[in-house]
Design an enzyme around this catalytic site. Structure first.
Site: not given
Ligand code: GCO
Ligand code: MG
Length: 407
Positions: A41, A126, A151, A163, A215, A217, A241, A267, A288, A317, A321, A344, A407
């Site tokens: 991505n 999600h 999630r 996020y 998550d 992040h 996560e 991930e 992950r 993961h 994307d 996921e 991020w």
């Molecule tokens: C998740 C991930 C994604 C990422 C994304 C970035 O747990 O699904 O954190 O949402 O942010 O794959 O490209």
């Molecule tokens: Mg994640």
């Protein structure tokens, strides 16, 4: 397969049916076609160029049956090992060669991996809401679709973008189309004040039988992560996560000392070597890594085998994307790997389902890779060509004082 069958052509297809994907097509001299996913991505074209310029010419003429040898050849042969671009390229080749192997054998890939160890693969999706009532509605909607694992991500008072939280009915898609990333503002203190209450409200709403995940992040320090872990212990999360950026894995010890909340990380990892310390020192409960970004089916299986020794489970993961080819590949691993816990599944927009015709299916909170030979995902090339690449980037984040943060 005749013993003279070799790889005849390697093509890279970049398509954007709602979002960008990179597909790898390997064709053998016998006319068998294998598909891989090479989507990274926001850096899609780097992998496309790596494959086109440096991998495709090396593959032509090789024996497609030698999946492991090709993996070793591309990994060791690069000399500059690991990293997301290299490992995504290797992942795409690996998935495509497993697809060919399955098609030649007339078997779904999971059969070649030893056969099913479960009937279906538990999946989580999600739920998202700007405030708690909206979040609970979203959780209800996902439960109505049959999900037993959800999630939960909420907005944070005072922040305009967070996020994992979407506006409107479409699924969450963080990558914004355009020539430069969107800049988001982040406030960890505000998040820490709000998140535990929102997660507790979700648990109270669903009762004990639904699995809840969250998550972070990569946004907390170890101290903050430990505090959050403690604060949400009574929520009984399936996992928390990416609590910290995991480059320095030692810091997870501090989190572990203070909380028993199950941790999931990986991930953004690309090989077993990034997972090694987290697994062997039992700093996580779930790994992950993604089949696309961590070297394909062969390497994901290897990570799973290491994790199994330490009773750590796989929860790969599976964002929108990476393409449906990746999801299919991950599900073959899921169906055939004892310590696979959960997949996921964010889902895809309608155009994606048309471009990537897939045998995998979702029903009743679970996924199944399907029983067609190979991975079971075919790309409609004519349709894919109608959706050319569009520049798109993941956002970046700055604190309220203007400094960059994760991020
Ligand atoms: C998740 C991930 C994604 C990422 C994304 C970035 O747990 O699904 O954190 O949402 O942010 O794959 O490209
Ligand atoms: Mg994640």
């Amino acid at each position: 397969m005749s013993r003279t069958d070799t790889i005849a052509a390697v093509d890279v297809i970049v398509t954007s049916p709602g979002r960008n994907y990179v597909a790898l097509k390997i064709t053998t001299t016998d006319g068998v076609v294998g598909w891989g996913d090479a989507t990274l991505n926001g850096r899609e074209l780097a992998v496309a160029a790596y494959l086109r310029d440096h991998v495709a010419p090396l593959l032509v003429g090789r024996d497609p049956a030698r999946v492991e040898d090709t993996w070793q050849f591309l990994y060791r042969g690069a000399y500059w090992r690991r990293g997301p671009v290299t490992m995504t390229a290797i992942g795409a080749v690996d998935i495509a060669l497993w697809d060919i192997k399955g098609k030649v054998a007339g078997q779904p890939v999971y059969q070649l991996l030893g056969g099913a160890v479960r009937d279906r693969v538990l999946s989580y999706t999600h739920a998202t809401g700007w405030d708690v009532p909206e979040l609970l509605d979203s959780v209800d909607a996902q439960r109505e679709r049959g999900f037993r694992a959800v999630r939960v991500q909420t907005g944070v008072p005072g922040l305009d973008t967070v996020y994992g939280v979407t506006r409107g009915a479409t699924g969450y898609e963080p990558a914004g189309r355009g020539a430069a990333p969107v800049v988001e503002v982040w406030d960890t203190d505000a998040y820490l004040r709000h998140a535990p209450g929102a997660l507790a409200a979700a648990r109270e709403h669903v009762g004990p039988d639904v699995q809840l995940l969250h998550d972070v992040h990569h946004r907390l320090t170890p101290g903050q992560a430990a505090r959050l872990g403690r604060a949400v212990e009574s929520v009984d999360l399936f996992w928390l996560e990416d609590v910290t950026p995991a480059e320095n894995q030692e810091v997870l010890r501090h989190v572990r000392r203070h909380t028993t909340v199950p941790l999931a990380i990986g991930e953004v990892f690309n090989t077993i070597w990034e997972c090694q310390q987290l697994i062997t020192e039992q700093l996580i409960d779930f790994v992950r890594t993604c089949v696309t970004h961590a070297g394909g089916i062969s390497h994901l299986r290897r990570i799973a085998a290491l994790a199994e020794v330490w009773q750590i489970r796989l929860g790969p993961h599976g964002p929108s994307d990476v393409s449906p080819v990746a999801l299919g590949a991950s599900l073959h691993v899921g169906l055939s790997t004892p310590n696979f816990a959960i997949q996921e599944y964010m889902g895809y927009g309608p155009q994606v389902h048309e471009v990537f015709q897939h045998a995998w299916s979702y029903a009743d909170g679970h996924l199944h890779p399907g029983d067609v030979p190979g991975v079971g995902v075919e790309v409609d090339e004519a349709l894919a060509a109608r959706f050319p690449y569009e520049p798109a980037y993941l956002p970046v984040a700055r604190r309220r004082d203007g400094s960059m943060t994760d991020w």
